[in-house]
Design an enzyme around this catalytic site. Structure first.
Site, short mmCIF file in Angstrom:
data_model
loop_
_atom_site.label_atom_id
_atom_site.label_comp_id
_atom_site.label_asym_id
_atom_site.label_seq_id
_atom_site.Cartn_x
_atom_site.Cartn_y
_atom_site.Cartn_z
N LYS A 109 53.34 33.18 -1.17
CA LYS A 109 52.18 33.12 -2.08
C LYS A 109 52.59 33.76 -3.39
O LYS A 109 53.53 34.55 -3.45
CB LYS A 109 50.99 33.89 -1.49
CG LYS A 109 49.66 33.44 -2.02
CD LYS A 109 49.15 32.19 -1.32
CE LYS A 109 47.84 31.72 -1.88
NZ LYS A 109 47.23 30.67 -1.05
P1 NAD Z 1 39.12 27.02 -7.32
O1 NAD Z 1 39.66 27.83 -8.44
O2 NAD Z 1 39.22 25.55 -7.43
O3 NAD Z 1 37.61 27.40 -7.03
C1 NAD Z 1 37.22 28.72 -6.74
C2 NAD Z 1 35.71 28.72 -6.62
O4 NAD Z 1 35.28 30.00 -6.19
C3 NAD Z 1 35.00 28.44 -7.93
O5 NAD Z 1 33.88 27.63 -7.69
C4 NAD Z 1 34.56 29.82 -8.40
O6 NAD Z 1 33.44 29.75 -9.23
C5 NAD Z 1 34.25 30.45 -7.06
N1 NAD Z 1 34.29 31.91 -7.11
C6 NAD Z 1 35.22 32.70 -7.70
N2 NAD Z 1 34.91 33.98 -7.53
C7 NAD Z 1 33.79 34.00 -6.78
C8 NAD Z 1 32.97 35.02 -6.27
N3 NAD Z 1 33.29 36.32 -6.49
N4 NAD Z 1 31.87 34.67 -5.55
C9 NAD Z 1 31.56 33.39 -5.35
N5 NAD Z 1 32.29 32.37 -5.81
C10 NAD Z 1 33.39 32.68 -6.52
O7 NAD Z 1 39.88 27.56 -6.02
P2 NAD Z 1 40.04 26.80 -4.64
O8 NAD Z 1 41.36 26.12 -4.64
O9 NAD Z 1 38.80 26.04 -4.33
O10 NAD Z 1 40.18 28.05 -3.64
C11 NAD Z 1 39.05 28.63 -3.00
C12 NAD Z 1 39.53 29.34 -1.74
O11 NAD Z 1 40.18 28.39 -0.89
C13 NAD Z 1 40.53 30.46 -1.94
O12 NAD Z 1 40.33 31.43 -0.95
C14 NAD Z 1 41.87 29.77 -1.71
O13 NAD Z 1 42.89 30.67 -1.36
C15 NAD Z 1 41.49 28.86 -0.57
N6 NAD Z 1 42.38 27.72 -0.34
C16 NAD Z 1 42.65 26.82 -1.32
C17 NAD Z 1 43.48 25.75 -1.05
C18 NAD Z 1 43.76 24.68 -2.07
O14 NAD Z 1 44.42 23.70 -1.71
N7 NAD Z 1 43.31 24.77 -3.29
C19 NAD Z 1 44.06 25.61 0.21
C20 NAD Z 1 43.75 26.54 1.21
C21 NAD Z 1 42.91 27.58 0.92
#
Ligand code: NAD
Length: 421
Positions: A109
């Site tokens: 990561k």
């Molecule tokens: P992103 O940047 O596309 O979206 C993040 C979202 O979380 C946004 O809507 C933002 O407004 C919201 N957010 C941020 N801080 C917040 C808070 N304190 N309270 C509530 N909402 C909040 O990111 P993503 O890719 O959707 O990632 C979200 C989660 O999923 C993370 O934990 C990430 O590690 C995990 N994840 C992502 C992927 C991927 O392929 N993108 C894969 C596996 C896991």
């Protein structure tokens, strides 16, 4: 909602999870020590030219937790709270996740401590390119392959791929996944994580006898994972009654029009505007405690913890986010018979299609959307069944079962490779 960093350390959470699972696995203490340690950690402090002519120093990280089963794989996060322990925890979860779905990757990561919301596109590009240069010694198609995470996206992946290719002197599409399609990105990668959340939820509702068409869904976060998962639930006939971003949430007990909410987010950078009467405004804390059938946390770590676990009113939690539930909350939820699909299974659709993208890049293949969707569905269904089976056989919750599967595979691989020299 946890807003101040370091209230709950994600690495403590990840370590405690390993302890719980390894007790069941009866791992040799030396082996346990090895898999609890990260293999390689790089911290970089690097300068970036800002639009006003000033130079700002940023701190970035790349951590490879375990490379026993293959090259490192894991996203890059741009967030003010990124620190070494968070990146270590996220890298460790990537190791177990790749092993749970049985794809040949290790866990890694990365992240940069920054606030991308107040940076211009040019500043983000400058920062990304310099960060790529700083970590170039660690990444590569057969070493460690970054992907998008919180506040990074296909454009950021394109800059990383370009910078790395410039350093090498030839185009290296396989150095990152989640790229734009025009640069060797895979069909289906953008929606893979959210779609995987939905696929695993489908398996769970079948197991729990909850009719999806009548289910009330609450989603925290409306980014790549939450926004797309919400659309899949809506398309399946379920009612998404609430969704949020970092500022606030929107709630409508009759069900939201998700496309309209996401459109609002795109246009006004918030899920709710005073003019739009799509629902009432709620806080992220209130959203997590809404009465629903399926709660889908898709934002940051430790959102469900000792403080609010007893107030959660749902039958099923599908963890789109990494590490959204602490071990204390796990116990409370388990005692209350709330079924959890843990992060290392629920959001594994992302790393699975990242693997497909990498395979296509290395072999110069182009798979169709149907082929990708079919392979993804097969892998996630099989993994869900395997985890459920362990959970029933060992009489443990789904997280412990997934960890037994993931850590068990890494431990076996470690034993087979032995200790060099
Ligand atoms: P992103 O940047 O596309 O979206 C993040 C979202 O979380 C946004 O809507 C933002 O407004 C919201 N957010 C941020 N801080 C917040 C808070 N304190 N309270 C509530 N909402 C909040 O990111 P993503 O890719 O959707 O990632 C979200 C989660 O999923 C993370 O934990 C990430 O590690 C995990 N994840 C992502 C992927 C991927 O392929 N993108 C894969 C596996 C896991």
């Amino acid at each position: 909602m946890i807003t101040e960093k370091n209230k709950i350390n994600p690495l403590d959470v990840a370590m405690r999870q390993v302890d719980i699972a390894s007790e069941r696995l009866k791992l040799d203490p030396g082996l346990l020590e090895k898999i609890k340690h990260t293999k390689r950690e790089l911290i970089v402090h690097f300068p970036v030219k800002m639009d006003d002519g000033s130079v700002k120093i940023f701190t970035g990280y790349r951590v490879q937790h375990n490379l026993t089963r293959g090259p490192g794989k894991g996203g890059i996060r741009y967030h003010p709270y990124v620190d070494l322990d968070e990146v270590r925890a996220l890298a460790m979860w990537m190791t177990w996740k790749a092993a749970v779905v049985n794809i040949p990757f290790g866990g890694a990561k990365g992240g940069v401590q920054c606030d991308p919301k107040i940076m211009s596109l040019q500043e983000l590009e400058n920062m990304t390119r310099r960060f790529t240069w700083e970590i170039a010694m660690m990444i590569g198609p057969d070493r460690d392959i970054p992907a998008p995470d919180v506040y990074t996206n296909p454009q950021v992946m394109a800059w990383i791929m370009d910078t790395y290719s410039m350093l090498k002197g030839y185009t290296v599409p396989g150095v990152v996944t989640g790229k734009p399609l025009e640069l060797g990105g895979s069909l289906g990668r953008f929606e893979a994580t959210g779609k995987g959340v939905f696929i695993t939820a489908q398996e769970a509702v079948r197991h729990l006898n909850i009719p999806m068409e009548e289910a009330h869904i609450v989603v925290q976060g409306c980014g790549n994972v939450g926004g797309i998962a919400a659309q899949y639930f809506e398309r399946a006939g379920a009612k998404v009654i609430a969704i949020s971003d970092s500022k606030s949430g929107i709630y409508n007990e009759k069900g939201l029009n998700i496309s309209a909410v996401l459109d609002c987010k795109k246009r006004y950078s918030c899920v709710i505007t005073p003019e739009a009467k799509m629902g009432e405004e709620i806080t992220n804390e209130e959203l997590l405690e809404l009465d629903c059938d399926i709660l889908v946390p898709c934002a940051l770590e430790s959102q469900i913890n000792q403080k609010n676990a007893s107030k959660i009113k749902t039958k099923l939690i599908v963890e789109g986010a990494n590490g959204p539930t602490t071990p204390e909350a796990d116990k409370i939820l388990h005692d209350r018979s709330i079924f959890i699909i843990p992060d290392i299974l629920a959001n594994a659709g992302g790393v699975t299609v990242s693997y497909f993208e990498w395979v296509q890049n290395l072999q110069e293949l182009l798979w169709s959307e149907e082929e990708i969707s079919e392979r993804l569905t097969r892998i996630l269904r099989r993994s869900f069944t395997e985890v459920l089976h362990i959970s029933q056989k060992e009489k443990v919750d789904m997280r412990t079962a997934a960890l037994i599967l993931g850590i068990g595979r890494v431990a076996e691989a470690t034993k087979l490779r032995g200790i060099y020299p």
